[in-house]
Enzyme design. Structure first.
Site, PDB file in Angstrom:
ATOM      1  N   HIS A 175      -0.811  11.213  90.008  1.00 21.39           N
ATOM      2  CA  HIS A 175      -1.101  11.613  91.396  1.00 21.39           C
ATOM      3  C   HIS A 175      -0.764  10.399  92.258  1.00 21.39           C
ATOM      4  CE1 HIS A 175      -2.612  13.609  94.790  1.00 21.39           C
ATOM      5  NE2 HIS A 175      -3.809  13.993  94.362  1.00 21.39           N
TER       6      HIS A 175
ATOM      7  N   ARG B 224      -8.019  18.310 100.149  1.00 19.94           N
ATOM      8  CA  ARG B 224      -7.613  17.052 100.757  1.00 19.94           C
ATOM      9  C   ARG B 224      -6.102  16.839 100.720  1.00 19.94           C
ATOM     10  NH1 ARG B 224     -12.535  16.905  99.101  1.00 19.94           N
ATOM     11  NH2 ARG B 224     -11.712  17.621  97.120  1.00 19.94           N
TER      12      ARG B 224
END
Length: 325
Positions: free
Chosen positions: A155, A76
């Site tokens: 992240h 992704r």
């Protein structure tokens, strides 16, 4: 005020914000501040509106070069960063780690300097070691560094796309009760989500999972920690499920996958404890039948594919903010 203490501690706010208060790199959402986060979310939403209206995007990154430096597998994140950069007109280089000089002992700093000398403008970095993007940012002469996930530390673009997805469905972040369930201790997504939710004034952040997969309370002041999954779900507005980070764990909890699902798997029956309009999220990859039942992952309350779609627009917004001339 929630102030998550990550494994890697550096004054990153001083690295990622320049002397004029502008975003120079994106390394973490910790201490980034509401103004920067809201601006990125608003820009992502505006880019999305342009695309979905069928209008042509301006080539904001024409003449720019974005290098993907992924030292860990990714589907992704890597794909959406590449799509985001290309849609804005940038040239994208997917750096082949296996055939690069890093395999001959070249340091990351020398690799960065070499690619910067080739007029690369940005590096999207994923690495198993905490702090690697910050380390590169400290050595970058002019290029922007974007953290695409470092160890269990951060992240940030995943955190941003999660915030955008919640805001889309709920209209706000402030005042919401959010349950983050699963392997919280080893999850960089959980860390960035906590920082972002705290910055946007979520009312309550509940962290739930087996005791071995939960952080210490002192590492997440302000969060509610519990191993009682039903209690964590009670009247929650948002439920974020996480997979077990087997690649980062030395000793797994003392029960098998079937027992884990029985205790901590999100089923329709369990989801009924949350608010009727609660949304279900997961950063992927999903392990169906372990952390989430298939009919919940694909159900009407799931926004998992919305997260994936929003990832492109969030990464477009971040790239444009850092690189647009």
């Amino acid at each position: 005020m929630i102030n998550l203490q990550p494994t890697f501690r550096e004054p990153m706010s001083a690295i990622q914000i320049d002397e004029h208060g502008r975003l120079r790199h994106l390394l973490t959402l910790e201490n980034l501040g509401r103004a920067h986060i809201d601006a990125l979310l608003d820009r992502a939403a505006a880019l999305r509106a342009t695309v979905r209206a069928g209008s042509a995007l301006p080539p904001l990154l024409a003449g720019r070069t974005v290098v993907n430096l992924f030292f860990e597998p990714s589907t992704r994140t890597r794909t959406s960063f590449e799509l985001a950069a290309r849609r804005l007109g940038a040239l994208v280089v997917n750096f082949d780690i296996g055939s690069s000089s890093t395999s001959k002992g070249e340091s990351l700093e020398d690799t960065l300097a070499t690619l910067e000398a080739m007029d690369s403008d940005a590096f999207v970095v994923r690495h198993k070691e905490n702090g690697t993007p910050a380390r590169l940012a400290a050595h970058a002469r002019r290029a922007a560094i974007l953290n695409a996930g470092d160890g269990n530390h951060a992240h940030p673009t995943q955190g941003l796309l999660d915030l955008l997805t919640i805001r889309d469905r709920k209209g706000r972040i402030d005042g919401l009760k959010v349950a983050i369930c699963g392997d919280v201790k080893h999850s960089r997504v959980a860390r960035s989500d906590i920082h972002g939710l705290a910055a946007l004034d979520a009312a309550e952040i509940r962290l739930c999972g087996p005791a071995a997969l939960l952080p210490a309370q002192e590492d997440v002041p302000g969060c509610r920690i519990t191993s009682d999954f039903d209690a964590a779900l009670d009247a929650a507005d948002v439920v974020i499920m996480l997979r077990i980070q087997k690649e980062r764990i030395e000793h797994l909890p003392g029960f098998d996958e079937a027992e884990y699902f029985a205790r901590y798997g999100l089923t329709r029956a369990r989801l009924a404890r949350a608010r009727p309009d609660a949304v279900v999220m997961h950063p992927g990859p999903i392990n169906r039948g372990i952390e989430i039942a298939p009919d919940v992952a694909d159900g009407t309350q799931s926004v998992i594919l919305d997260q994936v779609a929003n990832g492109i627009f969030v990464r477009m917004a971040v790239l444009a903010e850092l690189l647009q001339r």
